[in-house]
Design a protein around this motif. Sequence first.
Motif, mmCIF file in Angstrom:
data_model
loop_
_atom_site.group_PDB
_atom_site.id
_atom_site.type_symbol
_atom_site.label_atom_id
_atom_site.label_comp_id
_atom_site.label_asym_id
_atom_site.label_seq_id
_atom_site.Cartn_x
_atom_site.Cartn_y
_atom_site.Cartn_z
ATOM 1 N N LEU A 363 0.859 -1.182 0.000
ATOM 2 C CA LEU A 363 0.000 0.000 0.000
ATOM 3 C C LEU A 363 0.900 1.238 0.000
ATOM 4 N N ILE A 364 0.720 2.128 -1.009
ATOM 5 C CA ILE A 364 1.627 3.284 -1.072
ATOM 6 C C ILE A 364 0.933 4.637 -0.922
ATOM 7 N N ALA A 365 -0.365 4.707 -1.196
ATOM 8 C CA ALA A 365 -1.014 6.028 -1.100
ATOM 9 C C ALA A 365 -2.530 5.880 -0.987
ATOM 10 N N GLU A 391 -8.620 -6.210 -0.431
ATOM 11 C CA GLU A 391 -9.988 -6.644 -0.075
ATOM 12 C C GLU A 391 -10.377 -6.054 1.271
ATOM 13 N N GLU A 392 -9.416 -6.086 2.185
ATOM 14 C CA GLU A 392 -9.690 -5.592 3.526
ATOM 15 C C GLU A 392 -10.051 -4.096 3.515
ATOM 16 N N VAL A 393 -9.256 -3.301 2.808
ATOM 17 C CA VAL A 393 -9.541 -1.862 2.841
ATOM 18 C C VAL A 393 -10.781 -1.517 2.025
ATOM 19 N N ALA A 402 -9.489 0.473 13.821
ATOM 20 C CA ALA A 402 -9.117 -0.802 14.431
ATOM 21 C C ALA A 402 -8.019 -1.482 13.607
ATOM 22 N N LEU A 403 -8.172 -1.403 12.280
ATOM 23 C CA LEU A 403 -7.183 -2.024 11.399
ATOM 24 C C LEU A 403 -5.803 -1.380 11.617
ATOM 25 N N ALA A 404 -5.800 -0.043 11.643
ATOM 26 C CA ALA A 404 -4.527 0.655 11.844
ATOM 27 C C ALA A 404 -3.911 0.262 13.190
#
Lengths: 418, 105
Positions: A363-365, A391-393, A402-404
């Motif tokens: 993931l870059i941006a 898929e997750e994002v 929560a993911l972060a």
Amino acid sequence: MAETIVIVGAGQAAASFISRHTRLGSEAELHLIGEEPVPPYQRPPLSKNYLLGELERDRLFIRPPQWYAEQGITIDFGTRVESIERDTKQIRTQNGDIIAYDKLLLCTGSTARKLPASLGGDLPGVFTLRSLADVDTMAPEFRAGRKLLILGGGYIGLEAAASARKLGLNVTLLEMAERILQRVAAPETSDFIRKLHQSNGVEIRESAGMKQLCQSDGRVSGAEMEDGEEIPADLVLVGIGASANTELAEQAGLDCDNGIPVNNICQTCDPDIYAAGDCTSFIRNGRRVRLESVQNAVDQGNLVAQVLSGTDLQYDALPWFWSDQYDCKLQIAGLSTGYTSTVVRPGATHISQSTWYYADDRLIAVDAMNDTSAYAFGRKIIAADKHPSPEEVADPNTDLKALANELISELENPDPKL
Amino acid sequence: MANITWKMEDGSEISADVNDGLNLMEAATSNNVPNIEGECGGCLSCATCHVFVDQDWFAKTGEIDDIEDTMLDMTDVERRDNSRLSCQITASPELEGLVLYVPEP
Ligand SMILES: Cc1cc2nc3c(=O)[nH]c(=O)nc-3n(C[C@H](O)[C@H](O)[C@H](O)COP(=O)(O)OP(=O)(O)OC[C@H]3O[C@@H](n4cnc5c(N)ncnc54)[C@H](O)[C@@H]3O)c2cc1C
Ligand code: FES
């Protein structure tokens, strides 16, 4: 004797350098020389609330005008630096003054590209938007009911389009490329922004081949298209990008190519000359890049102050950017250059969405439109060098906070080896 | 107008009279308060204007909207219950005597 640091260009990067430098309590004497007649100011409002007349001029200044002298800094505003003599470590100003430096910092920024005079670029009624003076000249022309033609669908052209619509002008925007924002964003972001403008009454034409501007009575009157069509206009704003101000560096024998190349401490190939802001190019993710953003100007200015005071640091700040158009807040974290795929995450409402950029599985941006949580948590995740799956994002049920937190706590788990 | 005080971690403080309508990030930068950068000029994109508000004053500084709340999650120094982004606090006579604590990274 204390060292003298001469700073050429009094914009965002220079102000950031000086703020940090003075805070570090360094002994060095500063001399700031800027071509514009005013102290450093923020440019972002120029196309936004300042153009709209919603922000007073005084509020643009990064520091109060008297601040520089109060800090004991020698200032020359309204003065252009003409040349650098590296062997004697001196610069020469337009007034013929010669100033010696121990260290030189180039913060010369960039200049809005003009349309060539042969295409009508010099006609009265044709403007570019880079400086306070530019806006002060053009703002009185932004009157309700008039026809504004904007050339170029980059951020500045689009922001000006939004401001002009708010002021009641009729706006047509021509983009030569296939789509607006082509150079800086994925098609999904372009599509979102195109719709935003269309729903606010801007006519957007992409893949638009313009032949030249036309005139009547010595003033611009519109544009002639390649197919012969004529688009009438009362005024034209040229927003076709900016080029780095490298003349001074080039003339001094520093090799430049789309910016003054600097290493990871913002030093040019001359160890006594540093550069910061829009005028620099540097290596990021294996590529040479040049950024035009407040973040980069501020962070590089800051870094040079610290490096010159002996701190061991390297420039690796995460790029971020914002743009306000109508009620849409576009916020960008990371650098999408070199992306190989994107995924769209729907926002909580129909006017919010985010585009997530991947280079392979990294993931870059993120471009977040009216979705601050995508921006804020995307930025955290990218800064921590974590790579959730597309898929997750893309799944609107994923709680980004929560993911972060989950991804970053993995990072913070103590390594048993340490 | 309101007199606002910023207290630094080293015990130093800066006080200034701030005109109504200015936001307290602008007020801080124009009074050289360290560690308040205000990089985005107050448009909720940088979180570099983070302050802690004296508890007694917190309610008077106004509501935290969703965007500010989210941006408070990305401050350099971790947010607390009394965190605000100072670009979102507007000076008014009701804030006379307000004390803000400036976090230091
Ligand atoms: C209309 C507009 C909107 C923008 N909106 C955003 C936004 O929303 N978000 C964002 O992140 N960025 C935005 N930007 C970009 C941002 O403002 C710039 O990236 C930033 O100002 C760069 O700072 P700098 O110090 O490198 O250059 P500048 O601020 O341009 O300063 C350079 C200064 O150097 C002077 N100079 C050049 N050559 C010489 C010389 N030989 N002698 C003396 N002086 C010289 C110039 O006159 C100028 O004053 C916007 C820019 C514009 C124009
Ligand atoms: S100044 Fe950027 S969020 Fe307050």
